[in-house]
Structures are given as structure tokens and as C-alpha cells.
Design an enzyme around this catalytic site. Structure first.
Site, PDB file in Angstrom:
ATOM      1  N   GLU A   1      89.176  71.080  -4.743  1.00  0.00           N
ATOM      2  CA  GLU A   1      89.726  70.590  -3.679  1.00  0.00           C
ATOM      3  C   GLU A   1      90.683  71.942  -3.126  1.00  0.00           C
ATOM      4  O   GLU A   1      91.100  72.447  -3.842  1.00  0.00           O
ATOM      5  CB  GLU A   1      90.664  69.414  -3.432  1.00  0.00           C
TER       6      GLU A   1
ATOM      7  N   THR B   1      88.430  62.808   1.131  1.00  0.00           N
ATOM      8  CA  THR B   1      88.361  61.601   0.448  1.00  0.00           C
ATOM      9  C   THR B   1      89.088  60.372   0.573  1.00  0.00           C
ATOM     10  O   THR B   1      89.537  60.285   1.924  1.00  0.00           O
ATOM     11  CB  THR B   1      88.666  62.192  -1.159  1.00  0.00           C
TER      12      THR B   1
ATOM     13  N   GLU C   1      84.069  60.917   0.988  1.00  0.00           N
ATOM     14  CA  GLU C   1      83.626  60.039  -0.208  1.00  0.00           C
ATOM     15  C   GLU C   1      85.013  59.132  -0.516  1.00  0.00           C
ATOM     16  O   GLU C   1      86.139  59.073  -0.154  1.00  0.00           O
ATOM     17  CB  GLU C   1      83.532  61.041  -1.598  1.00  0.00           C
TER      18      GLU C   1
ATOM     19  N   ARG D   1      80.696  56.725  -8.362  1.00  0.00           N
ATOM     20  CA  ARG D   1      79.729  57.867  -9.071  1.00  0.00           C
ATOM     21  C   ARG D   1      78.750  57.141  -9.615  1.00  0.00           C
ATOM     22  O   ARG D   1      79.019  55.958 -10.030  1.00  0.00           O
ATOM     23  CB  ARG D   1      80.746  58.801  -9.838  1.00  0.00           C
TER      24      ARG D   1
END
Length: 496
Positions: free
Chosen positions: A187, A343, A381, A421
Site C-alpha cells: 500500500e 480497501t 477489496e 481471500r
């Protein structure tokens, strides 16, 4: 299943799934191709568009400078292609291990760590002198101390080698996304909240600019501003403080003084420039390829509702109620024809404890709106693994904040969502059943669509970056603009 409806397809948001962290082992072995193939086949049958994978610097270039070994990743990419999935590849220049959800340990290359033995200032450093070895400090971006190369040259050479070695997958348009790692966890931020140094949620974190390189840059900047007496902050507390217990972040604290504003502007500008320079190299490395370049911005939602936004400030996001810390990043990204990946899409304010003054929903709305205002694509995400309808519905709401448009493209639509995930838990029958519904709703009730052009996602060959935007022009985008309106809930619920 419904056949493909041209207008509804324009509401389609592709869904990707992040592969397990250790899919290629620290010893550069593709561990369990048969097991992974079974899982990928299930994803493909569920209508998933593709997968995302970390391509670890610490695995590929571990043997020595410019000694790259891509063989295990080639086998992995081959399998993904055979399973009919697209690929989002992350250029992971950070360590795996020491952050939320890290179950595997993959350090940065040993030959780089060896340089750090004699010069520990190559790592981000907090005020007490603790080094963070998960990513190189911005201070060495342009210092030729890595066997004659600068850090940026090391990253650039890695990306060029990736392009040369993965050209088959780029030409066949299996690889559609290159996400460029720009900091810890990939990030664009400072490692302000490292768990391996004892940080726990919702600590404010610490500034990470006390290595000798960044210290010297700050002193030079202060001198240029006519304040050679100014030093880096010494009153901003430690990892697990609350803002009000520090002189820096308390009500009317240092952060609001001339000196505090100067520091915060410098600290956040370093990050903007770092992202800009490395994206420029990524753009050169992948010029002409049919790929999207992307960067990732962290969702630091704790203390968002406090006036001081302390946790964002220590991470390098100079975001206050009267100063937008994210739109300048979007503006910087726009010159490279890149997109922004955000995110914490699954989080709702009501799920957070009130003492963290957390605002994930407002934060997502601010960052997404800022990206759209700067005319870039925004993807995202979830931050933590979730298997429940509430979380999926929140993600779908953020993917299409004003709902679907049955007559064409919706007002706003995220470019894609990557689910965190792939795991045995996700594939458990009850969890996977609801996940499959989530995919269908993200696809606006349409079948899987193989051709991205059908939903307006055709990828042209990457063009060269536009001319550099001066940092003071980037910072004109700090002027706050209210976010776009958001519906209170999605019109495409998984349990609707």
C-alpha cells in the site's frame, strides 16, 4: 441462468479472488498445483472473473542483484490460464509477515537485508529508533546504495524483467492488471501501525521518518522554508496512544500549528512523490501492454471521525475535515493512466466499537468519490475475511452506490472488486453458496462474461504517462468536495 442483456452488462462489476499467501513458497516452489487447480476450477464454475496474486520480490530476486527466477510463477500463471481465469499481478516489494492476516513469512531479499546490516537507515524508523524491515524507506528511493542501483532502479529492473519473462501471458491478455507495490502490505503508506512492534487496534500509530535519509531531507526542507530550527515531531506519542493523550494530536494540538502543518505537508508529499516516481517507471516497463496499472491505498478508518484523523496522518494521508488527503493521490495516479485500489469495502460503521471513532463507510465514500472526480477507475477489496450476507451487500453497495441502471451504465460503478481471500473456509458449502450469489449480484444478475469489452472494460495498450504534475498543483485537490450520494442499501442483495 439469464442470457446476457446488453444494458444490464454495463452494470457488471468483475470479481477477482486473492490467492493464498504461500501459493509459491519462500523457496520459490509452486507447492500444490493439483490442490490449487481443484480450487480454481470451483472459482471458474462460480463465475469468478480472475485471481490476484502477490509476486514477491523476496522470492524472485532472492539469490542476488538481478538474479531473477520466475519459473515457479510461470507454472502458476500457466495453470490460471488453463482454468480460464484472468490475472491481477502485484509487484510486491514488501515483506510478507507482521501485518493483519499474514500467515506466511517472506522477507525482502537477503542481499538487501545484508546492506541493512551495515546501514540500518535504509529501513523506515520511528522516533525511538526501531527499524521496520518490511519495506525500504522513501529516503533511499534515489540513493545508489544497492550494489550501485537506487531503490527505484531496483524496482524498475524487476518490473522490466517481469515483462520480458511473462510476455506470453501479457500478449494473450491473461494478465490484465499490474498493481505496483508502494509500501508495507503493498500500500502507498508508511508502516505506521506494525503489529510486530506491538501496535494493536485502534492505536494511532507513529510517524516513520526518523531514518537519517528522511531526517536530512526534512531538515533541508525546513531550512528552505526559513525554519532551520524545526525538527521532526517529538510530541506525537507512541503506537497505542489515543490522540488526546498526545500534544501533537490533542484538541488545538501541534498538528494545527504552522510547524505541524509544514511537517504533515512534507510527510504526505514524500509519499505522493514516491508513488509518482515508481508509477512512472511501471508505466515505462509496461508501455504498450494491454494492462491496467494500479496502486493500493489503505483503508485507515479508525479515528476518521475524530477532528485529528490521527491514524491517517501517521500513515501519510494528510486528511482532515477541511483537507482531502486522498484526491491528490488520485490526481497523481491519473497522469500514469492508472487506477486506484481501495480497501475496507465490507465494513459498516455500526460494526465498529465507538471508542475508535471509526468511519469506514464515510471513508470509502470519500476516497471513491475523489477517484471518480479525478476521472480515474477505482477498484477495491475487503479488508478482513467475511462470509456473511451483510458484508457482501455492503461491498455490492459500494460497487454501485446508486444501484443498477436497467437502460445502460449506472451513475457510478467500481472497476472491479477483489475478494480476500481463497481458502478452504471460503469453499465450505454454506460459505461458497452465498459467495456464488455475491458473484451473480456483482455481475448484475448476468452470466459470467468472457469479453470485458461487453461491459466497457476493454483495455487499450498502455500509453506513456502524461507530464509530471507539480506537487503544489496536486495539492490543489486537497480542497474538500462532498462525496457523491450513496444509497442506504444495495438494490442487488445476495439475500434479497
Amino acid at each position: 441462468m439469464a442470457s446476457l442483456d446488453k444494458n444490464m452488462l454495463l452494470n457488471y462489476v468483475p470479481v477477482y479472488v486473492m490467492l493464498p499467501l504461500g501459493v509459491v513458497s519462500v523457496n520459490n516452489v509452486f507447492e500444490d498445483p493439483e490442490g490449487l487447480k481443484e480450487q480454481l476450477v470451483q472459482l471458474r464454475e462460480a463465475g469468478v472473473d480472475g485471481v490476484m496474486v502477490d509476486v514477491w520480490w523476496g522470492i524472485i530476486e532472492q539469490k542476488g542483484p538481478k538474479q531473477y527466477d520466475w519459473s515457479a510463477y510461470k507454472s502458476l500463471f500457466q495453470l490460471v490460464q488453463e482454468c480460464g481465469l484472468k490475472l491481477q499481478a502485484i509487484m510486491s516489494f514488501h515483506q510478507c509477515g507482521g501485518n493483519v492476516g499474514d500467515v506466511v513469512n517472506i522477507p525482502i531479499p537477503q542481499w538487501v537485508l545484508d546492506i541493512g546490516e551495515s546501514d540500518p537507515d535504509i529501513f523506515y524508523t520511528n522516533r525511538s529508533g526501531t527499524r521496520d524491515k518490511e519495506y525500504l524507506t522513501i529516503g533511499v528511493d534515489n540513493k545508489p546504495i544497492f550494489h550501485g542501483r537506487t531503490a527505484i532502479e531496483v524496482y524498475s529492473d524487476y518490473m522490466k524483467s517481469f515483462r520480458e519473462n511473462m510476455s506470453d501471458f501479457l500478449k494473450s491478455e491473461v494478465i490484465i492488471d499490474i498493481e505496483v507495490g508502494l509500501g508495507p502490505a503493498g500500500e502507498l503508506r508508511y508502516p505506521s501501525y506494525p503489529q510486530n512492534q506491538g501496535w494493536v487496534f485502534p492505536g494511532i500509530g507513529e510517524f516513520q521518518c526518523y531514518d537519517k535519509y528522511l531526517k536530512a531531507e526534512f531538515k533541508a526542507a525546513a531550512a528552505r522554508a526559513g525554519h532551520s530550527e524545526w525538527e521532526l515531531p517529538d510530541d506525537a506519542g507512541t503506537y497505542n496512544d489515543v490522540p488526546e493523550s498526545t500534544e501533537f494530536f490533542k484538541t488545538n494540538g501541534t498538528y494545527l500549528t504552522e510547524k505541524g502543518k509544514f511537517f504533515l505537508t512534507w510527510y504526505s508529499n514524500q509519499l505522493l512523490n514516491h508513488g509518482d516516481e515508481i508509477l512512472d517507471e511501471a508505466n515505462k516497463a509496461f508501455l504498450g501492454c494491454k494492462v491496467n496499472l494500479a496502486i493500493k491505498v489503505s483503508g485507515i478508518h479508525w479515528w476518521y471521525k475524530a477532528q485529528n484523523h490521527a491514524a491517517e496522518l501517521t500513515a501519510g494521508y494528510y486528511n482532515l475535515d477541511d483537507r482531502d488527503g486522498y484526491r491528490p493521490i488520485a490526481k497523481m495516479v491519473s497522469r500514469h493512466h492508472a487506477s486506484l485500489n481501495f480497501t475496507c469495502l465490507e465494513m459498516r460503521d455500526s460494526e465498529q466499537s465507538s471508542d475508535a471513532q471509526s468511519g469506514p463507510q464515510e471513508l470509502v465514500q470519500q476516497v471513491l468519490s475523489g477517484g471518480w472526480r479525478e476521472n480515474i477507475e477505482v477498484a477495491g477489496e475487503n479488508a478482513l475475511s467475511r462470509y456473511d450476507a451483510t458484508a457482501y451487500n455492503q461491498i455490492i453497495l459500494n460497487a454501485r452506490p446508486q444501484g443498477v441502471n436497467k437502460d445502460g451504465p449506472p451513475k457510478h460503478r467500481m472497476y472491479g472488486v477483489t475478494y480476500l481471500r481463497l481458502s478452504d473456509e471460503l469453499l465450505q458449502q454454506s460459505n461458497f453458496d452465498i459467495f456464488k450469489k455475491f458473484v451473480v449480484k456483482m455481475h448484475a444478475d448476468q452470466d459470467y462474461c468472457e469479453d470485458p469489452q461487453e461491459y466497457n472494460h476493454g483495455i487499450p495498450p498502455l500509453k506513456r504517462s502524461e507530464p509530471k504534475i507539480p506537487v503544489d498543483v496536486l495539492n490543489e485537490a486537497t480542497k474538500p468536495i462532498p462525496p457523491f450520494p450513496w444509497d442506504s442499501e444495495t438494490d442487488m442483495k445476495v439475500d434479497g
